[in-house]
Design a protein around this motif. Structure first.
Motif, PDB file in Angstrom:
ATOM      1  N   CYS A  64       0.829  -1.204   0.000  1.00 61.17           N
ATOM      2  CA  CYS A  64       0.000   0.000   0.000  1.00 61.17           C
ATOM      3  C   CYS A  64       0.867   1.259   0.000  1.00 61.17           C
ATOM      4  O   CYS A  64       2.003   1.271   0.469  1.00 61.17           O
ATOM      5  CB  CYS A  64      -0.944   0.002   1.193  1.00 61.17           C
ATOM      6  SG  CYS A  64      -0.235   0.732   2.667  1.00 61.17           S
TER       7      CYS A  64
ATOM      8  N   LEU B  25       0.660   3.927   1.675  1.00 63.61           N
ATOM      9  CA  LEU B  25       0.971   4.502   2.987  1.00 63.61           C
ATOM     10  C   LEU B  25       2.327   3.995   3.482  1.00 63.61           C
ATOM     11  O   LEU B  25       3.181   4.771   3.918  1.00 63.61           O
ATOM     12  CB  LEU B  25      -0.149   4.126   3.965  1.00 63.61           C
ATOM     13  CG  LEU B  25      -0.175   4.744   5.349  1.00 63.61           C
ATOM     14  CD1 LEU B  25      -1.595   4.741   5.897  1.00 63.61           C
ATOM     15  CD2 LEU B  25       0.739   4.019   6.328  1.00 63.61           C
ATOM     16  N   ILE B  26       2.528   2.715   3.373  1.00 63.76           N
ATOM     17  CA  ILE B  26       3.787   2.132   3.829  1.00 63.76           C
ATOM     18  C   ILE B  26       4.933   2.595   2.937  1.00 63.76           C
ATOM     19  O   ILE B  26       5.984   3.012   3.417  1.00 63.76           O
ATOM     20  CB  ILE B  26       3.702   0.589   3.822  1.00 63.76           C
ATOM     21  CG1 ILE B  26       2.601   0.113   4.769  1.00 63.76           C
ATOM     22  CG2 ILE B  26       5.047  -0.025   4.192  1.00 63.76           C
ATOM     23  CD1 ILE B  26       2.380  -1.393   4.753  1.00 63.76           C
TER      24      ILE B  26
ATOM     25  N   CYS C 214      -1.271  -5.098   9.891  1.00 67.83           N
ATOM     26  CA  CYS C 214      -1.347  -5.821   8.615  1.00 67.83           C
ATOM     27  C   CYS C 214       0.012  -6.451   8.304  1.00 67.83           C
ATOM     28  O   CYS C 214       1.033  -6.077   8.860  1.00 67.83           O
ATOM     29  CB  CYS C 214      -1.748  -4.864   7.501  1.00 67.83           C
ATOM     30  SG  CYS C 214      -0.530  -3.573   7.235  1.00 67.83           S
TER      31      CYS C 214
ATOM     32  N   LYS D  74       2.808  -3.886   7.059  1.00 72.90           N
ATOM     33  CA  LYS D  74       3.555  -3.156   8.081  1.00 72.90           C
ATOM     34  C   LYS D  74       4.480  -4.102   8.842  1.00 72.90           C
ATOM     35  O   LYS D  74       5.654  -3.823   9.049  1.00 72.90           O
ATOM     36  CB  LYS D  74       2.582  -2.455   9.043  1.00 72.90           C
ATOM     37  CG  LYS D  74       1.974  -1.189   8.442  1.00 72.90           C
ATOM     38  CD  LYS D  74       1.587  -0.182   9.513  1.00 72.90           C
ATOM     39  CE  LYS D  74       0.129  -0.285   9.883  1.00 72.90           C
ATOM     40  NZ  LYS D  74      -0.265   0.747  10.863  1.00 72.90           N
TER      41      LYS D  74
ATOM     42  N   THR E 148      -9.381   3.298   4.637  1.00 73.81           N
ATOM     43  CA  THR E 148      -8.015   3.441   5.143  1.00 73.81           C
ATOM     44  C   THR E 148      -7.765   4.890   5.580  1.00 73.81           C
ATOM     45  O   THR E 148      -8.443   5.799   5.137  1.00 73.81           O
ATOM     46  CB  THR E 148      -6.998   3.036   4.060  1.00 73.81           C
ATOM     47  OG1 THR E 148      -7.389   3.620   2.815  1.00 73.81           O
ATOM     48  CG2 THR E 148      -6.939   1.547   3.887  1.00 73.81           C
TER      49      THR E 148
ATOM     50  N   CYS F 108      -7.815  -4.827  10.546  1.00 78.53           N
ATOM     51  CA  CYS F 108      -6.804  -5.848  10.819  1.00 78.53           C
ATOM     52  C   CYS F 108      -7.320  -6.881  11.821  1.00 78.53           C
ATOM     53  O   CYS F 108      -6.683  -7.904  12.044  1.00 78.53           O
ATOM     54  CB  CYS F 108      -5.528  -5.201  11.335  1.00 78.53           C
ATOM     55  SG  CYS F 108      -4.748  -4.169  10.079  1.00 78.53           S
TER      56      CYS F 108
ATOM     57  N   LEU G  10      -6.688   1.949   0.110  1.00 82.68           N
ATOM     58  CA  LEU G  10      -5.465   2.021  -0.675  1.00 82.68           C
ATOM     59  C   LEU G  10      -5.289   0.695  -1.412  1.00 82.68           C
ATOM     60  O   LEU G  10      -5.579  -0.370  -0.853  1.00 82.68           O
ATOM     61  CB  LEU G  10      -4.260   2.294   0.223  1.00 82.68           C
ATOM     62  CG  LEU G  10      -4.181   3.713   0.779  1.00 82.68           C
ATOM     63  CD1 LEU G  10      -3.096   3.814   1.849  1.00 82.68           C
ATOM     64  CD2 LEU G  10      -3.917   4.726  -0.327  1.00 82.68           C
TER      65      LEU G  10
ATOM     66  N   PHE H  58      -3.701  -2.578  -2.660  1.00 75.86           N
ATOM     67  CA  PHE H  58      -2.839  -3.568  -1.991  1.00 75.86           C
ATOM     68  C   PHE H  58      -3.037  -3.612  -0.485  1.00 75.86           C
ATOM     69  O   PHE H  58      -2.275  -4.275   0.217  1.00 75.86           O
ATOM     70  CB  PHE H  58      -1.353  -3.357  -2.314  1.00 75.86           C
ATOM     71  CG  PHE H  58      -1.067  -3.259  -3.781  1.00 75.86           C
ATOM     72  CD1 PHE H  58      -1.315  -4.338  -4.610  1.00 75.86           C
ATOM     73  CD2 PHE H  58      -0.584  -2.084  -4.337  1.00 75.86           C
ATOM     74  CE1 PHE H  58      -1.073  -4.254  -5.977  1.00 75.86           C
ATOM     75  CE2 PHE H  58      -0.341  -1.991  -5.702  1.00 75.86           C
ATOM     76  CZ  PHE H  58      -0.579  -3.074  -6.524  1.00 75.86           C
ATOM     77  N   CYS H  59      -4.024  -2.883   0.028  1.00 73.88           N
ATOM     78  CA  CYS H  59      -4.343  -3.018   1.451  1.00 73.88           C
ATOM     79  C   CYS H  59      -5.360  -4.140   1.569  1.00 73.88           C
ATOM     80  O   CYS H  59      -6.540  -3.950   1.307  1.00 73.88           O
ATOM     81  CB  CYS H  59      -4.931  -1.729   2.010  1.00 73.88           C
ATOM     82  SG  CYS H  59      -5.634  -1.988   3.654  1.00 73.88           S
TER      83      CYS H  59
ATOM     84  N   PRO I 112      -6.569  -5.879   4.273  1.00 73.38           N
ATOM     85  CA  PRO I 112      -7.634  -5.813   5.275  1.00 73.38           C
ATOM     86  C   PRO I 112      -8.821  -4.948   4.840  1.00 73.38           C
ATOM     87  O   PRO I 112      -9.973  -5.379   4.927  1.00 73.38           O
ATOM     88  CB  PRO I 112      -6.938  -5.204   6.491  1.00 73.38           C
ATOM     89  CG  PRO I 112      -5.497  -5.527   6.316  1.00 73.38           C
ATOM     90  CD  PRO I 112      -5.250  -5.550   4.847  1.00 73.38           C
ATOM     91  N   TYR I 113      -8.547  -3.751   4.346  1.00 73.99           N
ATOM     92  CA  TYR I 113      -9.657  -2.860   3.998  1.00 73.99           C
ATOM     93  C   TYR I 113     -10.305  -3.232   2.672  1.00 73.99           C
ATOM     94  O   TYR I 113     -11.520  -3.137   2.513  1.00 73.99           O
ATOM     95  CB  TYR I 113      -9.218  -1.395   4.046  1.00 73.99           C
ATOM     96  CG  TYR I 113      -9.152  -0.939   5.487  1.00 73.99           C
ATOM     97  CD1 TYR I 113     -10.306  -0.518   6.145  1.00 73.99           C
ATOM     98  CD2 TYR I 113      -7.980  -1.023   6.219  1.00 73.99           C
ATOM     99  CE1 TYR I 113     -10.283  -0.153   7.480  1.00 73.99           C
ATOM    100  CE2 TYR I 113      -7.944  -0.674   7.556  1.00 73.99           C
ATOM    101  CZ  TYR I 113      -9.093  -0.239   8.187  1.00 73.99           C
ATOM    102  OH  TYR I 113      -9.083   0.099   9.509  1.00 73.99           O
TER     103      TYR I 113
END
Ligand code: SF4
Ligand code: SF4
Lengths: 285, 423
Positions: free
Chosen positions: B114, B116-117, B144, B147, B283, B345, B373, B375-376, B378-379
């Motif tokens: 994602c 963000l990371i 996740c 992270k 997200t 998560c 986002l 590739f996230c 969980p969401y």
């Protein structure tokens, strides 16, 4: 009253003029490298009571004060298709760069939609690239595939990059080019079918956009979705027609300009990877 | 900004890249924020904070460090700010929201992660973010997979401590999390050299409670019609809550709420009363990722709430009971409050769907936009159940996925506008 709808797509620009009762002029030109001047040429010397732009180039038209208002192509196609066929419930529009399916209610309002614009698979571009890989013009491609006598050749990838090399190696292996063409059409029909099923398939089902001219894809979509398709006589101008009808409606309602939010300058800014905002967007202010 | 160059150099910032970033920001901010109509006066403070984002606040951190203070960089609301503050530390949220640093991150990290990371990691790798540079310790957590595994790599660049956050809420999970909070207390004591006591932990809990109460007040006043503040401005306030001084932030946010409540009294707002009211869910949107509310509000609708960690999830669980009897008692109270944060998560996470449905009612929402986002997992996955629940409840919903790039903004724009048109 004379109003116009201008649909600036990635491949073609369509213009429809409407006088309150009928279409006065409908034209389609290539978008080319300079969409703005091509759009300008289309409307040169014409005075409209209102011009509504749609399509992915709609802001270009609005920012240069060509258009009084913009609407999304989703709404434009729904209005256009509903005008042509009041009983329409599903509209599939396959354009050059994206494809979308729109579920409309009996009043022509959009209920739900799905869009694919991230990869070429399921768009006109995929067909164009594949036709080129087989040495054909895109307008010959459908007929060519329909002429296949044997089984279609299975195409495993719908990603343009992979599919292109796959096609080249299939031909190199001696596969019949018509059967390969049929396989390509099957792959794209499956892809479109999956997108359509996400919003639900309801009749009357209108197939619009430039790709609706392709006879092979029409036939395969009928098989894939189990519905009969209605293809408007001029499938490429449905969005422009919708925009023109919307313009007329706004005049009837007595709505001023720029009712639909203020799109004039607030574009989607994020920091681009160079750290500078995209100059094309900045210029629009 | 010139006066800060020496400070940035001292922090080891890559000055060329940093200059590029800072040059771009004012124009973007002008377009996105300052061009809005009828902004609350009290937003002036938050505008100032943004204009000084790499200046004044970083200088405060450096002054703090010069006096022997420590700075902790965090990535999740589950990392307890109370504990850091109790030991005299400063916590700053480091989630990345700019595409600027993503290509840098991709030199090391896989692409299918994602934004963000990647954005945050790229800021460290490229030495572009002064907050990252100023941090003495990064506190990660096992939320996740993205992270979790990034912490292992990040630790090679900056000391990274990982809290073992359970992904469920059984009594065993609760016990684990309480013990993790205890372990964290010891770690923070070790890094700061200060001891945490029942008193200073209770005091820190009060401070963070006040900050969360101010945010709660902001979320509350947004229930009014017409909306007294734009979604863009409200998002900015929550974004700033991650790195501003907690006491000052509380004061300024309360001033903003005074003004907003007066607006509501007078029946004034930023958007017409009939503007479509949108609930954002999904997200977090770290600074400067403003695309989604920008597009929603550009289409004539108004964002009235965000069910996200840059939104109401920041105040999930309400006030933390203050327990000055023992450190352990206070940690239990913190854990019990935190575990009410309905993050994707966790499994099961039905509470999030309930929250969304409740917020649709409370905020008189016309439509919900779920943004995740790319590739996230969980969401993106939880969106399936959220969408279904909303459809069953007859609430219009649009599910989107994307990242921080311009191209994505273009893609999202047509969808968001078409969705607003249908409402
Ligand atoms: S979304 Fe989940 S992982 Fe991210 S900050 Fe919130 S609680 Fe933490
Ligand atoms: S957005 Fe999703 S993938 Fe990215 S850090 Fe948060 S939970 Fe992980």
């Amino acid at each position: 009253m004379l109003v116009a709808g201008l649909d600036i797509g990635s491949r073609t620009i369509a213009l429809v003029e409407w006088d309150g009762g009928r279409v006065r002029r409908a034209e389609v030109v290539d978008t080319g490298a300079d969409p703005l001047s091509n759009a300008l040429t289309l409307i040169q010397g014409r005075a409209y009571d209102r011009l509504v732009a749609t399509g992915y180039g709609r802001y270009l038209a609005a920012e240069r004060a060509l258009a009084d208002e913009v609407i999304t192509e989703i709404k434009a196609y729904a209005i256009g298709a509903h005008h042509l066929y009041p009983d329409v419930r599903t509209v599939l529009d396959v354009g050059g760069q994206d494809s979308k399916v729109i579920l409309v209610d009996p009043n022509g309002r959009v209920v739900r939609f799905e869009m694919n614009d991230r990869c070429a698979a399921g768009t006109g571009r995929f067909l164009e690239n594949m036709a080129r890989a087989l040495g054909l013009r895109v307008d010959q491609f459908g007929e060519h595939a329909l002429a296949a006598e044997g089984e279609s050749v299975q195409i495993s990838s719908v990603c343009t990059v992979f599919a292109e090399s796959e096609v080249v190696s299939l031909i190199g292996r001696g596969e019949d080019s018509r059967c390969v063409a049929l396989g390509i059409h099957r792959a794209i029909a499956r892809r479109l079918g999956a997108m359509v099923r996400r919003v639900g398939v309801r009749e009357r089902f209108v197939f619009a956009g430039g790709v609706a001219h392709n006879p092979c894809l029409r036939r395969l979509l009928i098989e894939e979705l189990g519905v009969s398709l209605t293809v408007p006589p001029s499938p490429q101008t449905v969005g422009a027609l919708g925009a023109a009808l919307y313009a007329a409606k706004q005049i009837e309602r007595g709505n001023g300009r720029w009712k639909h939010g203020d799109h004039s300058g607030r574009t989607g800014f994020t920091l681009s990877s160079t750290g500078h905002p995209d100059p094309r967007r900045v210029a629009g202010r | 900004m010139e006066e800060y160059r020496a400070m940035w150099e001292r922090l080891g910032i890559n000055m060329r890249r940093h200059d590029m970033l800072l040059e771009a920001l004012p124009a973007v901010y002008e377009k996105v924020y300052l061009s809005q109509q009828r902004r609350p006066q009290a937003m002036g403070y938050f505008d100032f904070v943004v204009s000084e984002i790499h200046g004044l606040r970083v200088k405060e951190l450096m002054d703090h460090k010069d006096k022997g203070g420590k700075v902790f960089g965090t990535f999740c609301v589950y990392v307890p700010e109370e504990v850091i503050v109790a030991a005299g530390g400063i916590a700053v949220g480091l989630c990345g929201g700019a595409d600027f640093s993503v290509p840098t991150a991709e030199q090391v990290l896989p692409r299918n992660l994602c934004a963000l990371i990647k954005s945050a990691f790229g800021f460290k790798l490229g030495r572009i973010c002064p907050y990252f540079q100023a941090a003495d310790l990064i506190v990660g957590e096992t939320t996740c997979d993205g992270k979790k595994k990034t912490w292992e790599i990040l630790d090679e660049y900056i000391p990274t401590y990982v809290m073992d956050l359970p992904n469920s809420r059984t009594s065993a999970d609760r016990a684990l999390w309480i013990s993790e909070l205890q372990r964290f207390v010891r770690k923070v004591e070790e890094v700061t050299g200060n001891s945490i006591t029942a008193e200073n932990l209770a005091e820190a809990t009060r401070l963070i409670n006040r900050k969360r109460a101010a945010l709660q007040r902001l979320f509350e006043v947004r229930k009014a019609r017409p909306a007294p503040i734009s979604g863009l401005d409200a998002l900015l306030v929550t974004q700033i809550s991650f790195y501003d001084d907690p006491a000052r932030f509380t004061e300024k946010t309360n001033e903003l709420c005074d003004e907003l409540e007066a607006r509501v009294q007078a029946g004034e707002g930023v958007a017409p009363p009939d503007a479509k009211r949108i609930l954002y869910t999904g997200t977090p949107m770290p600074i400067p990722f403003w695309t989604v509310p920008l597009l929603i509000e550009g289409a004539g609708a108004v964002v009235v709430a965000e069910e996200s960690c840059t939104g109401t999830r920041l105040v999930a669980g309400g006030e933390t009971p203050v327990r000055d009897t023992s450190i352990e008692d206070q940690l239990i109270a913190i854990a019990d409050r935190q575990l009410q944060t309905n993050c994707a998560c966790f499994t099961p996470n039905d509470g999030r769907v309930d929250d969304i449905l409740r917020m649709v009612e409370e905020y008189e929402v016309d439509g919900v936009i779920h943004f995740s986002l790319s590739f996230c997992q969980p969401y993106n996955l939880e969106a399936v159940r959220v969408q279904k629940a909303l459809q069953e409840a007859g609430v219009p919903v649009l599910v989107l996925e994307g990242d921080y790039t311009e191209e994505q903004a273009g893609r999202l724009r047509t969808r968001i506008e078409a969705f607003v048109e249908t409402l």
